[in-house]
Each structure stands twice: as C-alpha cells, then as structure tokens.
Design a protein around this motif. Structure first.
Motif, short mmCIF file in Angstrom:
data_model
loop_
_atom_site.label_atom_id
_atom_site.label_comp_id
_atom_site.label_asym_id
_atom_site.label_seq_id
_atom_site.Cartn_x
_atom_site.Cartn_y
_atom_site.Cartn_z
N GLY A 164 0.78 -1.23 0.00
CA GLY A 164 0.00 0.00 0.00
C GLY A 164 0.81 1.28 0.00
N ALA A 168 -0.74 4.85 -0.96
CA ALA A 168 -0.73 5.90 0.06
C ALA A 168 -0.19 7.20 -0.51
N LYS A 217 -3.81 2.72 6.48
CA LYS A 217 -4.03 1.69 5.46
C LYS A 217 -5.04 0.63 5.92
#
Length: 250
Positions: A164, A168, A217
C-alpha cells in the motif's frame, strides 16, 4: 442549460449502459455487481446494447443541434474513452483509474464549451479539479472492494501494491493537488472569497482523511475518504453558486 443537462445525462447513460453490456460476464463474478440487470439475467444483453447506442446517438444529436459541435465532440469523446479505452484497460493496467478520470472530468469542460464555445485556461482549471477529485475517490473504493475486483479480474492498484505504499503516496498527492488546483480555479475563473473558503476547507478535510488512509491503510480510513469524497463536489458546487449569487447581487 436544459439542453446541456439533457445531452450530458444521455451521454452518461449511454456510457453506463454500454459499460454494463461490455462487463456483464465480469459483473457476475463480483458480489458488488452480481445483482445488476445483465448478470442477474433480468435484462437482455442486446436490449442493453441497443439502449446504450440509442442514448449515445441521442446525446450527440441534442448537443450538436441545440448547442455547438465542440460540446457534441466532447460528449462523444467522453463515451468513446469510457467504453473503448477505460473499460478494457481495467483488465490490463493499474493506470485504468488515471485514464478513467479523463472522461469523468470531460462533462464540466463540455459545460464550459457550451457557453463559451472556445477553450481557455479557466476551462483547464475546472477540468483538473474534477479530474483530481476522482483519484482519491476511486482509490478508496478500489481499496474497499479489492477482493471483489480481484475476483472479476480487474487490475487495480490496491491488488498490485500489496504493502500500500504507492497507493498511500498517490492518494495524498492527488488530494493535495486538488487543494492547490481549487485555489488556481478561484483565480483563473475570477471567483470570490466564498468559493475560495468553501473549496479550501472541504479540500483540506479531504486531504486530512487521505493522509489518515495513507498512514493507517485500513478499511475504516478508506471508507472515510470515500464518504468525504461524496460531500466534496456538492460543497464545491454549492460554494460556487453562492459565490456567484453574492457577487451578482442576488
């Protein structure tokens, strides 16, 4: 204005109907879309195809007759990019979200062309605001439904970027760019302090939620980004209308 709204609605309906026709087999594999008319066998595929084509032809007819050829071209381009570029690209590359945001931002540009009948920097500013808004919005949705998208064979960024980190960065980058672009839109279109204040406040809130998603996340923060994105456009357009009314002395 009524002809513009009608033409835009017909173009959006055409793109949606043709997309449902194209992806009926994929929709049947995903929980989120399995109940749609085509995968659930409640509607004939050929009927959906004909309906989508007729809506598209109707959109082009309305826009070219009652507005101007440039607006009609943008309406046709919106449908073409959505169906022939974005839709198949969802099974090939994570860039599909970026590409799909282009037809998603063309209707406001078409609205500008319908009135002004020429391109200007003001139009680019409006286009970019609507383009940038879509990126955190759809990334949040892609995160929330990443298992569903994987089942359907769609190549979405959250499915490829396992940790991620790239997701992000991009969520925060586009949300921050959206704040900056809304300020530019204020100056480019010669708007007042009401629009500047409204767009900046909702933009900063959107950015704040995007930063939380980038840090944590998880589903909760992704859902918060999605929900905030739902409020962003109504607040933006509302601030625009109020700003215009005040400046015009209504």
């Amino acid at each position: 204005l009524l002809w513009l709204l009608l033409g835009t609605a017909l173009a959006a309906g055409s793109a949606g109907a043709l997309n449902h026709y194209w992806e009926a087999d994929v929709d049947a594999k995903m929980i989120r879309t399995a109940g749609r008319p085509l995968p659930s066998k409640r509607l004939s595929p050929i009927l959906a195809l004909n309906f989508g084509v007729l809506l598209g032809l109707g959109a082009l007819t309305v826009l070219v007759i009652f507005l101007n050829p440039i607006t009609a071209f943008l309406g046709g381009l919106t449908i073409a990019l959505y169906i022939f570029v974005y839709t198949p690209m969802k099974r090939k590359s994570t860039l599909n979200t970026f590409v799909g945001a282009i037809p998603g931002a063309l209707p406001p540009l078409a609205g500008w062309m319908a009135v002004q009948n020429h391109f200007a920097w003001e139009a680019l500013a409006i286009f970019l605001v609507f383009f940038l808004w879509q990126m955190p919005h759809f990334y949040a949705i892609a995160w929330l439904y990443r298992e569903d998208y994987a089942a359907g064979g769609f190549i979405m960024l959250p499915n490829v970027d396992k940790k991620g980190n790239r997701l992000a960065f991009e969520v925060v980058f586009y949300a921050a760019a959206l704040v900056a672009c809304s300020v530019w839109m204020t100056m480019a279109v010669h708007l007042g302090w009401i629009f500047l204040a409204g767009s900046t406040l909702i933009g900063l809130w959107f950015l704040y939620k995007s930063v939380l998603m980038a840090i944590r996340k998880n589903r909760d923060t992704a859902k918060q980004v999605m929900i905030t994105s739902f409020f962003y456009l109504p607040v933006l357009v509302g601030a625009l209308v109020v700003d215009y009314c005040v400046s015009a002395g209504f």
